[in-house]
Design a protein around this motif. Structure first.
Motif, PDB file in Angstrom:
ATOM      1  N   ALA A 122      28.289  10.807  -7.342  1.00 52.24           N
ATOM      2  CA  ALA A 122      28.461  10.815  -8.804  1.00 52.24           C
ATOM      3  C   ALA A 122      27.142  11.079  -9.513  1.00 52.24           C
ATOM      4  O   ALA A 122      27.120  11.674 -10.605  1.00 52.24           O
ATOM      5  N   PRO A 170      32.843  13.043 -11.902  1.00 54.07           N
ATOM      6  CA  PRO A 170      33.543  11.956 -12.600  1.00 54.07           C
ATOM      7  C   PRO A 170      33.862  12.303 -14.048  1.00 54.07           C
ATOM      8  O   PRO A 170      34.845  11.786 -14.601  1.00 54.07           O
ATOM      9  N   GLU A 171      33.086  13.187 -14.646  1.00 55.77           N
ATOM     10  CA  GLU A 171      33.384  13.594 -16.025  1.00 55.77           C
ATOM     11  C   GLU A 171      34.659  14.440 -16.056  1.00 55.77           C
ATOM     12  O   GLU A 171      35.507  14.272 -16.946  1.00 55.77           O
ATOM     13  N   GLY A 195      36.346   8.626 -14.685  1.00 54.48           N
ATOM     14  CA  GLY A 195      35.605   7.737 -13.801  1.00 54.48           C
ATOM     15  C   GLY A 195      36.450   7.040 -12.756  1.00 54.48           C
ATOM     16  O   GLY A 195      36.158   7.079 -11.560  1.00 54.48           O
ATOM     17  N   TYR A 248      38.087   9.533 -10.358  1.00 54.07           N
ATOM     18  CA  TYR A 248      37.092  10.088  -9.426  1.00 54.07           C
ATOM     19  C   TYR A 248      36.860   9.132  -8.268  1.00 54.07           C
ATOM     20  O   TYR A 248      36.888   9.533  -7.101  1.00 54.07           O
ATOM     21  N   ARG A 249      36.624   7.861  -8.577  1.00 52.72           N
ATOM     22  CA  ARG A 249      36.283   6.915  -7.516  1.00 52.72           C
ATOM     23  C   ARG A 249      37.445   6.740  -6.537  1.00 52.72           C
ATOM     24  O   ARG A 249      37.240   6.714  -5.325  1.00 52.72           O
TER      25      ARG A 249
END
Length: 438
Positions: free
Chosen positions: A348, A355-356, A360, A363-364
């Motif tokens: 990240a 992540p943008e 967020g 993404y994780r």
């Protein structure tokens, strides 16, 4: 004995706190992560610090001196160039392995993305000593190596940490970077007595000391470098300072920086006070031992045994294979999750667009799922590209705008050089996706 450089009290330099570090009073020196410094384009903040007479020490994290293979010549050359560019009096690395597998084990080369402990055995010590000597020969300044924190223990260890480090110094003349936070971590996680470790160390070989914070969860101490320094770590620092006056002491903080910039300054001052308040050390020896004559080269069979053991462990941690016999499977599970989480965090930072684009939380979750399927094999930048490609090929991003943005991001970065943006170039790369999905 050769005198060690007197460094004083310092702080780890990070881009996020560069201005704070520059404005902090009483900073004698800083340490910069070597891999984040480009010799031809030094950060202006480091240049200004050097012009003020502040010493900068490069701290390597990717050499893997405890690994079964000889240190990579390119990585050594990079570390040497950073030491020269910074005018550093010494350079530091870790007693750890960071990759395993490859030709020696006839298995895929795997990257941990993190520092993993070497077993305290005769085989591992022989390999480490040989690798340290190779590094010493390639570096233009003295080398110091750091003890690391661990969440688990190797079965069948033959020495304590203090004994292991003592023999390393005896056989190579290398200097030591002692991390008192890591001694605390190993006390909580492995039941090792910090005082016993310090009593067994050749304290006159200490080049400097690290101090850092962490947190405990479910009986496991995580060396986060993202929390204030706890009192038990300061107590170990005081114990060390009562045995020998360390040439340098440094606060490490890598993330989760406090909102109040003065808080870091107060931590540095507290560290200085602990060292100053320690009872007078019985010996003021602060010299490194002379380097012994070169021993016989380590046998390839020894490297092979270490390679097989490390490959089996790392495969269990990042590729989902069964835990090797004798390891605590619960602790290996904690370590595996920690490695995946760190991998997600670093990717990240390396590729903040991901992540943008995805959001967020999404993404994780997506990255942790990817990490379970795909071990890291080529560093974090390669990992970011492979993650994006995995999402695209697996049709795991269904929202049209996000998918288009992710595709454009991947196309611009996946070639040997950024694509020019010409329609033909984009069409050729897009065709690759079509063929691979077919």
């Amino acid at each position: 004995m050769e005198r060690l450089t007197r460094l004083g009290t310092g702080i780890g330099w990070r881009p996020e706190i560069a201005e704070i570090v520059e404005a902090m009073p009483g900073i004698d020196w800083v340490e910069a992560v070597a891999e984040n410094v480009c010799p031809g384009h030094l950060p202006e903040s480091l240049v200004r610090l050097r012009e003020r007479g502040v010493t900068v020490v490069p701290h390597g994290v990717s050499l893997g001196l405890g690994g079964a293979d000889r240190p990579d010549e390119g990585r050594l050359a990079d570390l040497a160039s950073r030491a020269q560019a910074l005018g550093a009096p010494l350079v530091t690395e870790h007693i750890a392995f960071v990759r395993a597998g490859g030709e020696r084990t006839a298995s895929p080369l795997l990257e941990a993305g993190h520092l993993l402990p070497v077993p305290r055995t005769r085989d591992a010590l022989d390999v480490l000593c040989a690798n340290v000597r190779i590094a010493q020969d390639a570096l233009p300044v003295p080398l110091a190596v750091e003890n690391i924190a661990a969440l688990f223990s190797w079965p069948g260890e033959e020495m304590t940490e203090g004994q292991f480090l003592y023999e390393l110094v005896e056989r190579t003349g290398v200097r030591l970077l002692i991390d008192v936070a890591n001694l605390h971590t190993n006390h909580v996680n492995r039941g090792e007595d910090p005082a016993k470790a310090l009593a067994e160390l050749p304290v006159e070989a200490i080049a400097y000391v690290h101090v850092a914070g962490g947190f405990e969860r479910d009986g496991v101490w995580h060396d986060s470098h993202a929390h204030p320094v706890p009192q038990p770590v300061l107590d170990i620092l005081a114990d060390l300072a009562s045995r020998v006056t360390p040439p340098g002491v440094l606060l490490e903080r890598d993330e989760n920086f406090p909102d109040d910039p003065a808080e870091l300054g107060r931590e540095v001052e507290r560290i200085r006070e602990v060292v100053a308040a320690a009872p007078a050390a019985p010996s003021e020896r602060t010299g490194a031992r002379s380097r012994p004559d070169a021993p016989e080269p380590v046998a390839e069979s020894t490297r092979g045994r270490v390679a097989l053991a490390q490959a089996a462990l790392l495969s269990a941690l990042v590729a989902g294979t069964p835990a090797p016999e004798g390891f605590d499977r619960v602790r290996l599970g904690v370590q595996a999750r920690a490695l995946a989480g760190k991998r997600a965090d670093v990717v990240a930072k390396v590729a903040p667009e991901l992540p943008e684009i995805l959001g967020g939380a999404a993404y994780r979750a997506a990255f942790l799922g990817y990490a379970q399927r795909r071990p890291m094999t080529g560093g974090y930048r390669r990992d970011a590209l492979d993650f994006a490609e995995d999402l695209l090929l697996g049709q795991r991003v269904t929202e049209p705008v996000a998918r288009r943005r992710l595709t454009d991001w991947w196309l611009e970065r996946s070639g040997p050089a950024p694509l020019s943006g010409r329609p033909v170039a984009r069409a050729l790369r897009a065709a690759r996706f079509t063929l691979r999905r077919g």
